[in-house]
Enzyme design. Sequence first.
Site, PDB file in Angstrom:
ATOM      1  N   HIS A 144       0.806  -1.229   0.000  1.00 27.55           N
ATOM      2  CA  HIS A 144       0.000   0.000   0.000  1.00 27.55           C
ATOM      3  C   HIS A 144       0.840   1.281   0.000  1.00 27.55           C
ATOM      4  CE1 HIS A 144      -3.164  -2.831   1.251  1.00 27.55           C
ATOM      5  NE2 HIS A 144      -4.049  -1.908   0.983  1.00 27.55           N
ATOM      6  N   ASP A 192       0.985  -0.824  -7.595  1.00 28.61           N
ATOM      7  CA  ASP A 192       0.497  -1.101  -6.239  1.00 28.61           C
ATOM      8  C   ASP A 192      -0.703  -2.053  -6.270  1.00 28.61           C
ATOM      9  OD1 ASP A 192      -1.078  -0.492  -3.640  1.00 28.61           O
ATOM     10  OD2 ASP A 192       0.766   0.644  -3.351  1.00 28.61           O
ATOM     11  N   GLY A 193      -0.800  -2.919  -5.288  1.00 27.06           N
ATOM     12  CA  GLY A 193      -1.940  -3.829  -5.203  1.00 27.06           C
ATOM     13  C   GLY A 193      -3.264  -3.108  -5.031  1.00 27.06           C
ATOM     14  N   HIS A 194      -3.244  -1.921  -4.446  1.00 31.23           N
ATOM     15  CA  HIS A 194      -4.488  -1.173  -4.202  1.00 31.23           C
ATOM     16  C   HIS A 194      -4.491   0.114  -5.006  1.00 31.23           C
ATOM     17  CE1 HIS A 194      -8.035   0.413  -2.414  1.00 31.23           C
ATOM     18  NE2 HIS A 194      -8.030  -0.371  -1.359  1.00 31.23           N
ATOM     19  N   GLU A 306     -13.457  -9.202   0.070  1.00 31.03           N
ATOM     20  CA  GLU A 306     -14.224  -7.935   0.062  1.00 31.03           C
ATOM     21  C   GLU A 306     -14.651  -7.605  -1.367  1.00 31.03           C
ATOM     22  OE1 GLU A 306     -12.480  -5.462   3.637  1.00 31.03           O
ATOM     23  OE2 GLU A 306     -10.986  -5.546   2.062  1.00 31.03           O
ATOM     24  N   CYS A 324     -16.781   2.126   2.061  1.00 30.65           N
ATOM     25  CA  CYS A 324     -15.844   2.730   1.101  1.00 30.65           C
ATOM     26  C   CYS A 324     -16.209   2.371  -0.333  1.00 30.65           C
ATOM     27  CB  CYS A 324     -14.413   2.270   1.364  1.00 30.65           C
ATOM     28  SG  CYS A 324     -13.690   2.981   2.844  1.00 30.65           S
ATOM     29  N   CYS A 406     -10.613   2.515   7.313  1.00 26.71           N
ATOM     30  CA  CYS A 406     -10.739   3.235   6.043  1.00 26.71           C
ATOM     31  C   CYS A 406     -12.068   3.979   5.919  1.00 26.71           C
ATOM     32  CB  CYS A 406     -10.573   2.267   4.880  1.00 26.71           C
ATOM     33  SG  CYS A 406     -11.603   0.793   4.995  1.00 26.71           S
TER      34      CYS A 406
HETATM   35 ZN    ZN Z   1     -13.648   1.105   4.105  1.00 30.58          ZN
END
Ligand code: ZN
Length: 640
Positions: A144, A192-194, A306, A324, A406
């Site tokens: 991240h 980046d993975g995210h 998720e 989110c 988050c």
């Molecule tokens: Zn979240």
Amino acid sequence: MNTEEIVAPCSPRTGAHLTLRPLSMEHVRITDGYWARWQRDNRTVTAPHAMRWLEKDGVLDNFRRLADPAVTAERRGWVFCDSDLYKVLEGIGWDLSHGPSEEFGRFVADSVALLERVREDDGYLNTFVQAGLKERYADLTRGHELYCAGHLIQAGIALARTTGDESLLAVGRRFADHLVAEFGDGRRGDTDGHPEIETALVELYRHTGERAYLDLARQLIDVRGHGVIGPGLFGPAYFQDTVPVRDQDTVVGHAVRALYLLCGVMDVYLETGEDALLRAARRQWRSMVGEKTYLTGAVGSRFEGEAFGDRFELPPDLIYGETCASIASLMLSWRLLLATGDGAHADLIERILYNAFSGSTSLGRDGFFYVNPLQRRSPRPPAPAGGKPLRTDAPGTRAEWYDVACCPPNILRTVASLGGYLATSDDHGVQLHLYMPSSVRAGEVALSVATRYPEDGVVRVTVERSPASPWALSLRVPAWCRRPSLIVAGESVPVERDERGYAVVERVWAEGDVVVLDLPMPARLTVPHPAVDAVRGQVAIERGPVVHCLESVGGEPDLDAVEVVAGAEPRVEWDADLFGGTTVVRVEGRLRDDSGWAGDGWREVGTPASSGRPIELTAIPYRLWANRGSSTMRTWIPVA
Ligand SMILES: [Zn+2]
């Protein structure tokens, strides 16, 4: 510096590929009503609450221990928790557009001073890596680092746009320059993975005019989908790394990642006009809305990863529906609305705001759901007071904070910047997308909007100022609305919804002209797409943009046994006792008696149905559930 920069979370440059131009938050004010109250609470309750949790969780200490050897605190929290500070700073940044705050000003100044001391000479900044727990960019799959950089940049942009203070942005820009040096011009082929850095880099390009940021954003979008990230725990689809974004037809994998990526894709499109990007984003959005979005606007069907599920995999009880992800869907929809002018995107924004998004937050504005179910079968233990569950604990009431934090700061920044999503302009006039008491200024046009929406659907727009030449006022007529009516300067005119979903009135306007749009809001019953097996044969209750639900606080009625009587007509009532007064929907129902089943899980077809007795069902707005203690709840109700 983009000389026509707009104070809003997404501010495309002059000449960008826009159908609609966003308006500056300085020129769009929410003046009263539900969202104005929430914006006040956002400043007085949510932001200070978040700042306390940054201390309590050690997020600030993670920076302090690197800045000052005398601070002996251990590094705490997840690999990505620097972003908690950045998102709170972003929320505060947007909030400062509503007026100065000494407390926020101090917090920003202290944070910037801290970050300046912690950042390394080449601009790199990450407390996990700098604590010696990982090597730089050694684990892009999970690290991240670019994700956190993206949130740092967005926070800097928010503060720069609302206050002109570029000190935080300078820290973010140093990091961005470092990323360009490290990754740019194909120097690295991974990412980046995210996702998150992509949209932030485009915003930084918009603010600075520095092309290298836009180029890097595009590069990071281009490399994804070619298996460059590694399998991680859940496989490459979790990272959107199996199919290049231009070839992808639907949303897959981790919902927030998929949608943040598409926000970046749309931002790159808006600046470059590369049509393949727009087509890919529209295709994926359509698939998401038609096959993978819950009635409340929530997305993400699976706890595992998720993630988005298969088409029509939309279980109401086993949903993930991360807060989110709803916010990311809103952000994507806004970019698509700017690009295309298609009101369907604004319809989804509204659905998210009044349902999934509003339902995520307690009425006190200091409690938050991470997971947002549409059905809860048994009351869960309330969230621990002063504690923080794991994100997947799904407590019975909203938690003060989360181990993975988050969502709450994401809510903070969204509420603070909501004014940026109400209205737009184009060469022909002004478009109103969301109805709330507000003032809107676009060039020489000034409007004021008075409404009780969504308590009722009457929207009264007064022209406060107008140029002498004719211009068009476009008012969104939501897809749910039947028989809207329109009165323009005292005269009733037929409403023709144009192909984008707007009623357009073009004329020479005079100061004081009033337009009254009436969007009748009877309660209505909604059926799911027939392929959604989890809720087939059930109906939901909606009114205007508001999804309603049944909530049982003391266990009565048993919501596993309630049904709506076939052909029943729901009716709208005002309940002065509930939540200090709220609109409810009552409908004729039946309470099944399943006792004859005696523990059988199934039987041969043709067995006599359960008996039942009549019951009046009272449905409350979904956003209000879980404010009266742990409860059971359902939105989809079987038809008797
Ligand atoms: Zn979240």
